[in-house]
Write a protein that holds these residues in place. Structure first.
Motif, PDB file in Angstrom:
ATOM      1  N   MET A  28      22.792  -6.811  55.387  1.00  0.00           N
ATOM      2  CA  MET A  28      22.017  -6.500  56.584  1.00  0.00           C
ATOM      3  C   MET A  28      22.339  -7.517  57.687  1.00  0.00           C
ATOM      4  SD  MET A  28      20.424  -3.796  55.914  1.00  0.00           S
ATOM      5  CE  MET A  28      20.454  -2.870  54.407  1.00  0.00           C
ATOM      6  N   LEU A  29      22.484  -8.768  57.280  1.00  0.00           N
ATOM      7  CA  LEU A  29      22.829  -9.806  58.248  1.00  0.00           C
ATOM      8  C   LEU A  29      24.184  -9.491  58.874  1.00  0.00           C
ATOM      9  CD1 LEU A  29      21.813 -12.510  59.358  1.00  0.00           C
ATOM     10  CD2 LEU A  29      23.167 -13.656  57.608  1.00  0.00           C
ATOM     11  N   ASP A  30      25.122  -9.015  58.047  1.00  0.00           N
ATOM     12  CA  ASP A  30      26.441  -8.651  58.572  1.00  0.00           C
ATOM     13  C   ASP A  30      26.334  -7.525  59.595  1.00  0.00           C
ATOM     14  OD1 ASP A  30      28.161 -10.476  57.485  1.00  0.00           O
ATOM     15  OD2 ASP A  30      28.475  -9.345  55.637  1.00  0.00           O
ATOM     16  N   VAL A  31      25.453  -6.554  59.320  1.00  0.00           N
ATOM     17  CA  VAL A  31      25.273  -5.469  60.285  1.00  0.00           C
ATOM     18  C   VAL A  31      24.742  -6.032  61.606  1.00  0.00           C
ATOM     19  CG1 VAL A  31      24.019  -3.340  60.784  1.00  0.00           C
ATOM     20  CG2 VAL A  31      24.911  -3.744  58.483  1.00  0.00           C
ATOM     21  N   LEU A  32      23.792  -6.955  61.501  1.00  0.00           N
ATOM     22  CA  LEU A  32      23.235  -7.558  62.720  1.00  0.00           C
ATOM     23  C   LEU A  32      24.317  -8.319  63.487  1.00  0.00           C
ATOM     24  CD1 LEU A  32      19.805  -8.824  61.340  1.00  0.00           C
ATOM     25  CD2 LEU A  32      20.217  -6.877  62.845  1.00  0.00           C
ATOM     26  N   VAL A  84      14.730  -5.308  60.470  1.00  0.00           N
ATOM     27  CA  VAL A  84      15.330  -5.824  61.706  1.00  0.00           C
ATOM     28  C   VAL A  84      16.458  -4.902  62.146  1.00  0.00           C
ATOM     29  CG1 VAL A  84      16.499  -7.802  62.759  1.00  0.00           C
ATOM     30  CG2 VAL A  84      14.759  -8.180  61.009  1.00  0.00           C
ATOM     31  N   VAL A  85      17.284  -4.483  61.183  1.00  0.00           N
ATOM     32  CA  VAL A  85      18.397  -3.588  61.499  1.00  0.00           C
ATOM     33  C   VAL A  85      17.867  -2.279  62.082  1.00  0.00           C
ATOM     34  CG1 VAL A  85      20.270  -2.222  60.512  1.00  0.00           C
ATOM     35  CG2 VAL A  85      19.958  -4.590  59.803  1.00  0.00           C
ATOM     36  N   LEU A 250      34.246   8.812  74.074  1.00  0.00           N
ATOM     37  CA  LEU A 250      33.813   7.571  74.724  1.00  0.00           C
ATOM     38  C   LEU A 250      32.480   7.670  75.453  1.00  0.00           C
ATOM     39  CD1 LEU A 250      37.165   6.314  76.300  1.00  0.00           C
ATOM     40  CD2 LEU A 250      36.155   5.700  74.108  1.00  0.00           C
ATOM     41  N   SER A 251      32.093   8.890  75.891  1.00  0.00           N
ATOM     42  CA  SER A 251      31.016   8.965  76.872  1.00  0.00           C
ATOM     43  C   SER A 251      29.620   8.889  76.282  1.00  0.00           C
ATOM     44  CB  SER A 251      31.154  10.251  77.687  1.00  0.00           C
ATOM     45  OG  SER A 251      31.010  11.348  76.817  1.00  0.00           O
ATOM     46  N   GLY A 252      29.450   9.183  75.027  1.00  0.00           N
ATOM     47  CA  GLY A 252      28.088   9.256  74.505  1.00  0.00           C
ATOM     48  C   GLY A 252      27.800   8.229  73.431  1.00  0.00           C
ATOM     49  N   ALA A 253      26.985   8.631  72.485  1.00  0.00           N
ATOM     50  CA  ALA A 253      26.544   7.725  71.427  1.00  0.00           C
ATOM     51  C   ALA A 253      27.412   7.844  70.181  1.00  0.00           C
ATOM     52  CB  ALA A 253      25.100   8.039  71.072  1.00  0.00           C
ATOM     53  N   LEU A 254      28.571   8.519  70.313  1.00  0.00           N
ATOM     54  CA  LEU A 254      29.364   8.829  69.126  1.00  0.00           C
ATOM     55  C   LEU A 254      29.801   7.579  68.353  1.00  0.00           C
ATOM     56  CD1 LEU A 254      30.820  10.841  67.312  1.00  0.00           C
ATOM     57  CD2 LEU A 254      32.790  10.672  68.818  1.00  0.00           C
ATOM     58  N   VAL A 255      30.400   6.629  69.051  1.00  0.00           N
ATOM     59  CA  VAL A 255      30.959   5.477  68.329  1.00  0.00           C
ATOM     60  C   VAL A 255      29.842   4.657  67.696  1.00  0.00           C
ATOM     61  CG1 VAL A 255      32.388   3.423  68.517  1.00  0.00           C
ATOM     62  CG2 VAL A 255      32.985   5.478  69.815  1.00  0.00           C
ATOM     63  N   LEU A 256      28.782   4.413  68.457  1.00  0.00           N
ATOM     64  CA  LEU A 256      27.638   3.679  67.901  1.00  0.00           C
ATOM     65  C   LEU A 256      27.137   4.364  66.630  1.00  0.00           C
ATOM     66  CD1 LEU A 256      25.281   1.594  68.052  1.00  0.00           C
ATOM     67  CD2 LEU A 256      24.057   3.248  69.456  1.00  0.00           C
ATOM     68  N   SER A 257      26.994   5.690  66.718  1.00  0.00           N
ATOM     69  CA  SER A 257      26.425   6.413  65.585  1.00  0.00           C
ATOM     70  C   SER A 257      27.389   6.494  64.411  1.00  0.00           C
ATOM     71  CB  SER A 257      26.043   7.828  66.014  1.00  0.00           C
ATOM     72  OG  SER A 257      25.226   7.761  67.145  1.00  0.00           O
ATOM     73  N   ALA A 258      28.672   6.700  64.711  1.00  0.00           N
ATOM     74  CA  ALA A 258      29.646   6.856  63.627  1.00  0.00           C
ATOM     75  C   ALA A 258      29.824   5.559  62.870  1.00  0.00           C
ATOM     76  CB  ALA A 258      30.984   7.335  64.180  1.00  0.00           C
ATOM     77  N   VAL A 259      29.776   4.431  63.587  1.00  0.00           N
ATOM     78  CA  VAL A 259      29.998   3.151  62.924  1.00  0.00           C
ATOM     79  C   VAL A 259      28.730   2.623  62.270  1.00  0.00           C
ATOM     80  CG1 VAL A 259      30.703   0.744  63.250  1.00  0.00           C
ATOM     81  CG2 VAL A 259      31.918   2.572  64.454  1.00  0.00           C
ATOM     82  N   PHE A 260      27.601   2.750  62.965  1.00  0.00           N
ATOM     83  CA  PHE A 260      26.402   2.060  62.478  1.00  0.00           C
ATOM     84  C   PHE A 260      25.329   2.980  61.891  1.00  0.00           C
ATOM     85  CE2 PHE A 260      28.283  -0.960  65.415  1.00  0.00           C
ATOM     86  CZ  PHE A 260      28.209  -2.128  64.688  1.00  0.00           C
ATOM     87  N   MET A 261      25.291   4.225  62.307  1.00  0.00           N
ATOM     88  CA  MET A 261      24.211   5.105  61.832  1.00  0.00           C
ATOM     89  C   MET A 261      24.672   5.977  60.665  1.00  0.00           C
ATOM     90  SD  MET A 261      21.733   4.650  64.133  1.00  0.00           S
ATOM     91  CE  MET A 261      21.402   4.383  65.852  1.00  0.00           C
ATOM     92  N   ALA A 262      25.812   6.618  60.828  1.00  0.00           N
ATOM     93  CA  ALA A 262      26.276   7.537  59.787  1.00  0.00           C
ATOM     94  C   ALA A 262      26.658   6.782  58.521  1.00  0.00           C
ATOM     95  CB  ALA A 262      27.466   8.348  60.298  1.00  0.00           C
ATOM     96  N   THR A 263      26.939   5.490  58.653  1.00  0.00           N
ATOM     97  CA  THR A 263      27.344   4.710  57.489  1.00  0.00           C
ATOM     98  C   THR A 263      26.147   4.119  56.752  1.00  0.00           C
ATOM     99  OG1 THR A 263      27.625   2.824  58.943  1.00  0.00           O
ATOM    100  CG2 THR A 263      29.596   4.075  58.408  1.00  0.00           C
TER     101      THR A 263
END
Lengths: 344, 449
Positions: A28-32, A84-85, A250-263
């Motif tokens: 979790m710390l690594d994710v932060l 926290v995450v 690039l324009s939306g939440a795709l990268v944030l979600s693909a890297v941090f949410m979907a995983t």
């Protein structure tokens, strides 16, 4: 010496007697840590507003986690940093100018309803941050998806306090303002939620997670890859297909979600094969929602829907154990087929 | 390129092969449990008051799956009674008061044609009490005999993939020629032309040393292997060296391979060329309760507490005694338990090595799946285990788990995975036995009618 030894009580723990240093808390710390670049860009672009939203979200998430465990007389769990995450991830999907009570409502839903009511960490079947966001989106849509603060990097070019995001511009007119170049979107010079704007910052975080082996490449790559390829095939409006595909990523939440949410561990498949299928599923749903749905952005619901399928994917894409050869699998299939036909 | 298998983990190796071997002074009393192998326990051949010599056979059993036990010292039998066994339990043991004279009574070394005769070698292997000294303690003669005619790939295990252990490495460095001769004997006894010696490349100095003695002359080929746990597990070893995958539920001999460990081959050399039975071995002694690790040449039957004293004594209070390596090793529950033939290491661990969690929560990260060398899915197996769902445990192949501990090692949530699967396997065995008994009873009833 003998007397002393008698008094030593020996443990007879089962194997293995040693374990990796990587704990849940460390992950979790690594994710932060991986989120820090995106957090920094958010604060730079949107200033104190962004900081306020993140601080409220994180502290309320931790508070609800602590309160629920205390109230239900369960062991304290805030040490594992998962709250926290969740709090930080939820804040990163918020516009910086949203009222401060919005993340408090969101984290309550995320932590208490989605996570703790199902038994806490690892037991929830929906991503808490995304479910919290979906809840807020349904309840307070104007506060959330109306207008976005103009980032610091665009203040000279735009004479306004807030504006629409490139993705909603795409959704509406099917054309893009000349303000948004590939470079500006990649670096984070665009309006949007606090954490989603800079693809560069998110990719740095993603690389960190990969290097630390917190995540594998399967979900982010298959997710983003699918969105790119499908957008390339479909295209939209008067834009070139290639340009549209790049904007779609690039324009939306795709990268944030693909890297941090979907995983997110507890809501995604555990086998690598399953993760690929899951990522492709997320990608297909994202493109479909963006194209045919009533929201400009589709990743939140795409991932939540795929969350619900994780269990089935895990069952459907099991791997074969050691010693089972391709011939064995073929033989088993043939035997099953023969049995079916015999039954007929 | 070094060879390996899919999956596996990289624990902290904590190896200390640079520390020279210390010869441990035998204790005043040695304790020799009558079960130092898989199979039928030995029956004592001596009684209280008897004088025994070093190397004299003191326990045996004519059953095919068994191996005799020899006295590691000369002296007087002072007790034949149940004593604590290092792997738990209390079992029949012979206690010998050491007279410190080391009067030896070894067998005649094999000579000339005998060294080329599989039958003579196998008989000697059995008589010398050689068992799988990598830790499995399966009677070696029986294992080799069972493979004759079936086995075309003989694999010698030099992976020593468990952390802390140095015995095999030191044997390779200190006795390279003897070791190669021992492998040659195993090869002749197995009736094959070639033996493949899989060694992890963290022992490059040993590989170089062995290569300088022309292994081809003994019919041995050295296969360098990637450093990864559990490289030394039989099935992984066979896969890495021969590319053959043992079928689920099968044995290596099912794919024409047999695996013999390094220290076993050296014991076979000693038995055949020197007439010396298994009475001592290098035990890697370590853990944070001791000031420094020791590679201890230890007689069999040395109590663990005494061994610790000889290795410098405790600088911190030990919390557990691990027999073998830390990945698959089992805890001893008494300082009085002795080391036995399969004891490759004795680790005195304190809180420092301990990373357990009182109330662990699986986070479904799937890190257990990625490392399982058997390509199982521990995360689901554990879930079925906690629900008591035996049918699904079987469906998810819990019986293929050989308890290497990789999943539990890699688990960030510290779930007791290996423990659960061991229990699950026992539960399945009990269930099968119950069903079999019920079926037999029903058949008997039927027959009566």
């Amino acid at each position: 010496m003998n007397e002393k030894k008698e008094r030593i009580i020996l443990d007879v723990a089962y194997q293995p007697q040693v374990r990796t240093a990587v704990s849940t808390r460390r992950l979790m710390l690594d994710v932060l840590i991986a989120l820090l670049p995106a957090v920094a860009v958010g604060i730079y672009q949107f200033g104190a507003h962004a900081l306020l939203v993140m601080a409220t979200s994180v502290s309320s998430a931790v508070f609800f986690e602590w309160l629920y465990r205390k109230f239900t007389k369960k062991t304290a769990s805030i040490d594992d940093l998962s709250a926290v995450v969740t709090g930080l991830l939820l804040a990163l999907t918020m516009p910086a100018n949203c009222p401060a009570w919005i993340p408090v409502v969101g984290t309550f839903f995320a932590i208490v309803v989605v996570k703790q009511l199902y038994g806490g960490i690892g037991k929830n079947f929906l991503n808490p941050a995304l479910a919290g966001r979906a809840f807020l989106l349904a309840s307070y849509s104007t506060a959330l998806s109306g207008t976005y603060l103009v980032p610091r990097g665009l203040k000279n070019a735009v004479d306004a306090v807030s504006m629409a995001t490139p993705l909603s511009a795409l959704y509406g007119e099917g054309s893009m303002s000349g303000l948004y170049t590939v470079k500006s979107m990649f670096l984070g010079n665009m309006p949007g939620a606090i954490g989603e704007i800079s693809t560069l910052a998110l990719l740095i975080g993603g690389m960190y997670l990969l290097c630390r082996k917190v995540i594998t490449w399967h979900i982010p790559v298959s997710f983003i890859g699918t969105v790119f390829v499908l957008s390339l095939l479909f295209g939209k409006g008067n834009m070139g297909q290639g340009a549209y595909a790049v904007y779609a990523v690039l324009s939306g939440a795709l990268v944030l979600s693909a890297v941090f949410m979907a995983t997110d561990y507890s809501t995604s498949p555990v086998t690598l094969k399953g993760q690929l299928v899951y990522g492709v599923g997320c990608g297909i749903l994202t493109v479909l929602i963006r194209k045919f749905g009533s929201y400009p952005e589709g990743v939140t619901y795409a991932i939540l829907i795929m969350n619900l399928c994780s269990w089935a994917i895990d069952k459907g894409f099991r791997r074969h154990q050691f010693g089972v050869s391709k011939e064995d699998i073929e033989a088993e299939k043939a035997a099953k087929k023969a049995a079916k036909e015999a039954a007929k | 390129m070094s060879q390996t298998f899919i999956g596996g983990v990289h624990p902290d190796y904590m190896k200390a092969p640079q520390i020279p071997v210390t010869v441990i002074t035998p204790p005043a009393q040695v304790v020799l449990p009558m079960a130092q192998h898989i199979g039928a326990p030995c029956k004592p051949l001596v009684k209280k008051g008897d004088h025994v010599k070093m190397g004299q056979k003191i326990g045996d059993n004519p059953a095919p799956v068994s191996a005799p036990i020899h006295s590691p010292v000369s002296g007087t039998v002072v007790a034949v009674e149940p004593r604590p066994h290092p792997l738990g339990d209390t079992i029949m043991a012979i206690v010998i008061e050491n007279d410190y004279k080391d009067e030896a009574e070894f067998m005649e070394p094999l000579t000339g044609e005998e060294l080329k005769d599989p039958e003579a070698i196998l008989r000697r292997i059995r008589e010398a009490g050689v068992v799988g000294m990598g830790g499995a303690m399966f009677p070696t003669a029986f294992k080799i005999r069972g493979g004759i005619g079936k086995v075309d790939k003989l694999v010698i295990n030099g992976a020593e993939c468990e952390p802390y252990l140095n015995g095999d490495h030191l044997t390779m460095l200190n006795y390279p020629e003897q070791l190669l001769k021992g492998i040659e004997l195993v090869r002749i006894a197995s009736g094959v032309d070639k033996a493949y010696y899989g060694i992890e490349v963290n022992k490059q100095d040993a590989i170089d040393k062995l290569n300088s003695f022309d292994p081809a002359k003994y019919g041995v080929e050295i296969v360098p292997e990637e450093v990864k746990y559990p490289q030394g597990a039989e099935k992984m070893q066979v896969y890495a060296v021969t590319g053959r995958s043992v079928k689920p539920g099968g044995l290596p001999s099912g794919v024409g391979a047999n695996v013999v460990s390094t220290r076993t081959c050296y014991a076979i050399y000693q038995a055949c060329y020197e007439g010396r039975p298994v009475i001592d071995r290098i035990v890697s002694v370590g853990g944070s309760a001791l000031a420094a690790p020791v590679n201890a040449l230890t007689r069999m039957g040395t109590p663990l507490g005494y061994l610790a004293e000889q290795c410098g004594g405790f600088v911190r209070t030990p919390r557990k005694i691990v027999i073998g390596g830390p990945m698959m090793g089992i805890c001893a529950n008494s300082f009085d338990a002795p080391n036995i033939k399969g004891t490759s290491g004795v680790l005195f661990f304190t809180e420092e090595e301990d990373r357990h969690e009182e109330e662990p929560h699986c986070i479904r990260c799937g890190k257990c799946i990625q490392v399982c060398p058997m390509r199982l899915e521990p995360v689901f197996m554990y879930m079925f285990y906690s629900k008591g769902d035996l049918a699904n445990l079987e469906k998810y192949h819990v019986n293929d788990c050989f308890e290497c501990g990789s999943c539990a090692f890699n688990c960030p949530a510290r779930m007791p995975l290996t423990h659960a699967f061991k229990t699950a396997k026992l539960m399945l065995q009990a269930k099968a036995a119950k069903e079999k008994a019920a079926a037999e009873a029903a058949a008997a009833k039927e027959a009566k009618k």
